[in-house]
Design a protein around this motif. Structure first.
Motif, PDB file in Angstrom:
ATOM      1  N   ILE A  12       0.838  -1.200   0.000  1.00 29.70           N
ATOM      2  CA  ILE A  12       0.000   0.000   0.000  1.00 29.70           C
ATOM      3  C   ILE A  12       0.871   1.248   0.000  1.00 29.70           C
ATOM      4  O   ILE A  12       1.864   1.317   0.731  1.00 29.70           O
ATOM      5  N   ILE A  44      -0.646   2.143  -5.381  1.00 32.37           N
ATOM      6  CA  ILE A  44      -1.496   1.208  -4.654  1.00 32.37           C
ATOM      7  C   ILE A  44      -2.223   1.976  -3.548  1.00 32.37           C
ATOM      8  O   ILE A  44      -1.594   2.565  -2.672  1.00 32.37           O
ATOM      9  N   ILE A  45      -3.543   1.952  -3.599  1.00 30.41           N
ATOM     10  CA  ILE A  45      -4.314   2.717  -2.619  1.00 30.41           C
ATOM     11  C   ILE A  45      -4.663   1.869  -1.407  1.00 30.41           C
ATOM     12  O   ILE A  45      -4.468   2.270  -0.263  1.00 30.41           O
ATOM     13  N   SER A  46      -5.224   0.683  -1.649  1.00 31.44           N
ATOM     14  CA  SER A  46      -5.515  -0.168  -0.497  1.00 31.44           C
ATOM     15  C   SER A  46      -5.614  -1.614  -0.939  1.00 31.44           C
ATOM     16  O   SER A  46      -5.567  -1.912  -2.129  1.00 31.44           O
ATOM     17  N   GLY A  48      -4.347  -5.432  -1.406  1.00 34.82           N
ATOM     18  CA  GLY A  48      -3.044  -5.949  -1.767  1.00 34.82           C
ATOM     19  C   GLY A  48      -2.548  -7.040  -0.837  1.00 34.82           C
ATOM     20  O   GLY A  48      -3.305  -7.573  -0.028  1.00 34.82           O
ATOM     21  N   THR A  49      -1.288  -7.357  -0.942  1.00 36.90           N
ATOM     22  CA  THR A  49      -0.679  -8.509  -0.276  1.00 36.90           C
ATOM     23  C   THR A  49      -1.657  -9.677  -0.261  1.00 36.90           C
ATOM     24  O   THR A  49      -2.230 -10.029   0.763  1.00 36.90           O
ATOM     25  N   PRO A  52      -7.640  -8.700  -3.002  1.00 30.70           N
ATOM     26  CA  PRO A  52      -7.959  -7.763  -4.074  1.00 30.70           C
ATOM     27  C   PRO A  52      -7.352  -6.396  -3.765  1.00 30.70           C
ATOM     28  O   PRO A  52      -7.056  -6.094  -2.610  1.00 30.70           O
ATOM     29  N   ILE A  53      -7.177  -5.603  -4.790  1.00 29.79           N
ATOM     30  CA  ILE A  53      -6.350  -4.425  -4.625  1.00 29.79           C
ATOM     31  C   ILE A  53      -7.010  -3.217  -5.302  1.00 29.79           C
ATOM     32  O   ILE A  53      -7.683  -3.362  -6.312  1.00 29.79           O
ATOM     33  N   ILE A  54      -6.865  -2.051  -4.708  1.00 34.39           N
ATOM     34  CA  ILE A  54      -7.353  -0.820  -5.346  1.00 34.39           C
ATOM     35  C   ILE A  54      -6.156   0.008  -5.784  1.00 34.39           C
ATOM     36  O   ILE A  54      -5.256   0.275  -4.982  1.00 34.39           O
ATOM     37  N   LYS A  57      -4.842   5.509 -10.904  1.00 38.33           N
ATOM     38  CA  LYS A  57      -4.129   5.930 -12.096  1.00 38.33           C
ATOM     39  C   LYS A  57      -4.619   7.347 -12.355  1.00 38.33           C
ATOM     40  O   LYS A  57      -5.798   7.551 -12.635  1.00 38.33           O
ATOM     41  N   ASP A  58      -3.739   8.302 -12.212  1.00 37.25           N
ATOM     42  CA  ASP A  58      -4.161   9.706 -12.220  1.00 37.25           C
ATOM     43  C   ASP A  58      -5.300   9.900 -11.233  1.00 37.25           C
ATOM     44  O   ASP A  58      -5.180   9.544 -10.091  1.00 37.25           O
ATOM     45  N   ARG A  61      -9.835   5.509  -9.712  1.00 36.24           N
ATOM     46  CA  ARG A  61      -9.575   4.366  -8.842  1.00 36.24           C
ATOM     47  C   ARG A  61     -10.143   3.107  -9.480  1.00 36.24           C
ATOM     48  O   ARG A  61     -11.279   3.118  -9.946  1.00 36.24           O
ATOM     49  N   ILE A  62      -9.333   2.055  -9.473  1.00 36.75           N
ATOM     50  CA  ILE A  62      -9.776   0.821 -10.092  1.00 36.75           C
ATOM     51  C   ILE A  62      -9.569  -0.330  -9.114  1.00 36.75           C
ATOM     52  O   ILE A  62      -8.498  -0.452  -8.511  1.00 36.75           O
ATOM     53  N   GLY A  63     -10.611  -1.128  -8.942  1.00 34.84           N
ATOM     54  CA  GLY A  63     -10.516  -2.312  -8.097  1.00 34.84           C
ATOM     55  C   GLY A  63     -10.172  -3.523  -8.957  1.00 34.84           C
ATOM     56  O   GLY A  63     -10.780  -3.737  -9.993  1.00 34.84           O
ATOM     57  N   ILE A  64      -9.183  -4.296  -8.517  1.00 35.21           N
ATOM     58  CA  ILE A  64      -8.744  -5.449  -9.292  1.00 35.21           C
ATOM     59  C   ILE A  64      -8.775  -6.682  -8.401  1.00 35.21           C
ATOM     60  O   ILE A  64      -8.243  -6.673  -7.292  1.00 35.21           O
TER      61      ILE A  64
END
Ligand SMILES: Nc1nc2c(ncn2[C@@H]2O[C@H](COP(=O)(O)OP(=O)(O)OP(=O)(O)O)[C@@H](O)[C@H]2O)c(=O)[nH]1
Ligand SMILES: [Mg+2]
Lengths: 77, 663
Positions: A12, A44-46, A48-49, A52-54, A57-58, A61-64
């Protein structure tokens, strides 16, 4: 370049650059639709590890999902 | 003159908000991607002209991945519109402009709207719109759609733009070798009458892997030869990626030239991110979701129930008044029964729940408008995977708490066909607003002071059953991998209260209208069936309705409600779930509550609620499943839901009885 690692493992607050998209056509079409091309700088906003990860990009916000993040390879910015 | 104008653009860029401002209609709006999944039509008048407006689903690119995107793409490239209004989210220029230049390259006549200009200000950016207009040879209008700023001017500009004969000639120049090959290749392409794009673009899309025109075998062979030349020239790298990268690079250049960041990056505070760190936290995400849902239903009860009690007293009062009044006039008891039992009993018994239902819609409206819906998909992704569902399946599931029909439609946003059908199959298990009255009525009779808890338990039971059913169907029918999740998380926004109230108002009106039509009609039919044959005691077992119900009742005996009234209510519920309560209302008239109390026990009441939750979706839902997934799946849904409903109600009833006798 050997210092690439899956986005899934990014911490993060860190800044990374997308290096390679290791998935099928459907997979990368979804990513490039969102503007996540190789060479893109993201933060990386939140999450992860392994979860799922947010990412940012500019301004956006994208959730993956975790499985997707495992196939996106990044390197430190 | 009559003109047609399409509204296109990225998801969540404010297309429907603009559509509503132009047409005065109230299409569904929400702060997540994929709210609109079907073309919506409206119009406005200007001078002697009528402008027909078509609101399209959002699309990230002209290379569709899901049904809603395909609908948008097909309409954009068709000749069905005189002008395409491309709505750009000005606070996210990169993605929006990439789509825009793709549309421009196709040679489509466009008018561009830069929406969300308020957000641009907050971000501390300035956009040099003049220069953009010049470079791209387009006209750009600025709007803040939800405040109707700029939308009146848009009405005029649309007409002006239609009347100005412009040829869109924008194109990105590729390497010499590519350009010459393109020139050769497009000789083999003929664009059909009904398609409004140029050959070059069609070939470019072909290079990106989109066979839009369904080329003949022969043409395909030719074009593939040229494709090979280009991919050899580019050392066979991924062609789609190559062209998308070119578009992005172009847009990056545009942005560099025309956008200035006045605030340094670190100065901008992102409240949304702070909220997200908590709301989407690995451990807190799901508990917070449950809390949010709990709070919503808590409101539905604490505010709704006193209001519905008020309405109920009103109907009781009016029944007594009418009864005494008509009796005083010496009017036959049959007519009195028709009015009091049939109409007031039937329609009134369901209207009573209007406050609960309106509050439920209010709660869902707030969820949709705030931006939480997209997060819910994200939070639930991992959990949903366990059961073979996709994270995005969760958005239709929440919508299903309102009404199953739009929920099924919204599953179109799922990329993978298998994920989509699986989602549709379990959506009827989400308790829709029409099932709420059943729960509230029975819970308030048998579980006073614990209503909220009992009703909430049924909602969660629905979710749990849906998950298990999904897992089973996944193993039987859909062994493929679940598509990966990627979802845009729009900034949280203050709910647009006006939009929400209008939407609650419209849905409440629909409910009342249903009460005045379908439910009234059913009540009349039921009253007739309950009064015949002549001379029979109203709604007794010897009446027609009693005979019909008694025929099915034995089947329900094991589930704890083997009397004809329950059977009739469930049969009527097949038409519409509101009819479960209203049928009981017609049968029992003013003694609805006390009759239910004598016929059911708390255990059989809960079993009846389980049955009502699971057994067979209403006709409208079945029809929608057939439309979206085919008749085969609608039959499967009917079968599994009836069988499962019966089994679950029976298991619950029998084991509860057993436990009760043991202890
Ligand atoms: N801040 C701001 N919000 C806006 C503006 N216009 C629309 N919105 C909000 O943006 C969200 C999306 O609006 P919609 O009209 O549903 O967007 P859409 O483009 O139709 O979305 P899809 O149907 O999902 O493709 C809603 O929450 C609107 O209230 C604007 O100019 N400024
Ligand atoms: Mg929309």
């Amino acid at each position: 370049m050997n210092n690439t690692f899956p986005l899934l493992k990014a911490r993060i607050g860190s800044q990374v650059i997308i290096d390679e998209l290791k998935g099928g056509p459907g997979f990368y079409r979804r990513l490039i639709d969102m503007g996540l091309l190789p060479g893109t700088n993201i933060e990386i906003i939140s999450g992860g590890t392994n979860g799922p990860i947010i990412i940012a990009k500019d301004g956006i916000r994208i959730g993956i999902g975790a499985r997707m993040a495992a196939k996106i390879f990044v390197r430190p910015a | 003159m009559n003109y047609t104008v399409a509204i296109a653009g990225n998801p969540n860029s404010g297309k429907s908000t603009i559509f509503n401002a132009l047409t005065g209609l109230h299409q569904h709006i929400g702060n997540w991607s994929g709210v609109t999944v079907e073309k919506k039509y409206g119009e406005y008048k200007i001078g002697e002209h009528i402008i027909n407006i078509v609101d399209l689903p959002g699309t990230y690119s002209l290379n569709p991945k899901s049904i809603d995107e395909r609908i948008a793409r097909d309409f954009i490239i068709s000749k069905k519109s005189d002008l395409v209004v491309v709505v750009v989210n000005a606070s996210d220029l990169e993605k929006s402009l990439t789509l825009l230049i793709d549309i421009l390259e196709a040679g489509i006549k466009t008018l561009v709207v830069f929406n969300m200009m308020d957000m641009v200000k907050i971000q501390g950016k300035t956009i040099d719109i003049r220069t953009l207009e010049k470079i791209l040879n387009i006209r750009i209008l600025k709007t803040v759609a939800h405040k109707k700023i700029g939308t009146d001017r848009l009405k005029l500009s649309i007409l002006q733009e239609i009347k100005t004969p412009t040829q869109q000639r924008f194109k990105i120049q590729y390497k010499e070798r590519i350009e010459t090959t393109i020139k050769k290749a497009i000789k083999y392409i003929t664009v059909p009458e009904n398609i409004g794009v140029n050959k070059r673009w069609i070939f470019l899309k072909f290079l990106e892997g989109e066979n839009i025109l369904n080329f003949s075998e022969e043409t395909l062979k030719r074009l593939n030869e040229y494709k090979k030349i280009i991919s050899d020239f580019l050392h066979s790298q991924n062609l789609e990626l190559y062209f998308v990268e070119k578009r992005y690079a172009y847009v990056e250049g545009l942005i560099k030239e025309t956008v200035k960041n006045e605030l340094p990056l670190e100065k901008r505070i992102f409240i949304s991110d702070r909220i997200d760190r908590i709301v989407t936290n690995k451990f807190l995400g799901i508990p917070i979701f449950i809390l949010v849902m709990g709070a919503m239903f808590y409101l539905v009860f604490t505010i709704g129930t006193p209001l519905s009690n008020l309405i109920e007293s009103f109907f009781e009062w009016i029944s007594v008044i009418i009864k005494t009044f008509l009796t005083g006039l010496n009017i036959s008891s049959i007519i009195i029964s028709f009015i009091v039992d049939g109409i007031i009993g039937g329609v009134g018994s369901i209207i009573v729940f209007l406050p609960n239902i309106a509050l439920l819609f209010l709660g869902i409206g707030i969820l949709e408008s705030s931006g939480y819906m997209a997060r819910a998909a994200f939070i639930m992704d991992k959990f949903m995977h366990i059961f073979g569902l996709h994270g995005k399946s969760f958005i239709p599931m929440i919508m299903g708490f309102g009404c199953t029909v739009p929920a099924i439609m919204s599953a179109r946003t799922l990329d993978s066909e298998k994920d989509r059908i699986l989602t549709i199959l379990v959506l009827p298990l989400m308790s829709c607003s029409a099932r709420l009255p059943i729960y509230v009525l029975f819970a308030s009779i048998f579980f006073p002071h614990k209503e909220a808890f009992v009703v909430l338990s049924l909602y969660f039971l629905g979710i749990i059953i849906a998950m298990i059913v999904a897992r089973i169907f996944k193993n039987i029918f859909f062994k493929a991998k679940i598509a990966p999740l990627i979802v845009e998380l729009p900034p949280y926004r203050m709910p647009v209260w006006k939009d929400i109230f209008i939407s609650v108002w419209i849905k409440s009106k629909l409910f009342i209208k249903k009460a005045g039509t379908v439910i009234l009609l059913a009540a009349v039919i039921m009253w007739v069936l309950a009064s015949l044959p002549p001379g029979v005691e109203y709604a007794s077992r010897e009446s027609f309705i009693g005979k019909i119900g008694s025929f099915f009742a034995p089947v329900l005996k094991l589930s704890g409600f083997g009397f004809y009234e329950a059977a009739v209510a469930l049969i009527m519920g097949f038409m519409a779930k509101e009819l479960v309560v209203s049928s009981l209302g017609t049968l029992f008239g003013t003694t609805l509550r006390s009759s239910i109390q004598t016929l059911f026990t708390p255990i059989s009441a809960y079993a009846f609620m389980i049955m009502s939750l699971v057994y067979v979706p209403c006709i409208a839902t079945i029809a929608t499943i057939k439309q979206e997934a085919g008749w085969k799946w609608s039959v499967i849904v009917i079968l599994y839901s009836i069988i499962l409903g019966w089994i679950l109600a029976t298991i619950f009833y029998q084991t509860s009885l057993l436990i009760k006798t043991i202890f």
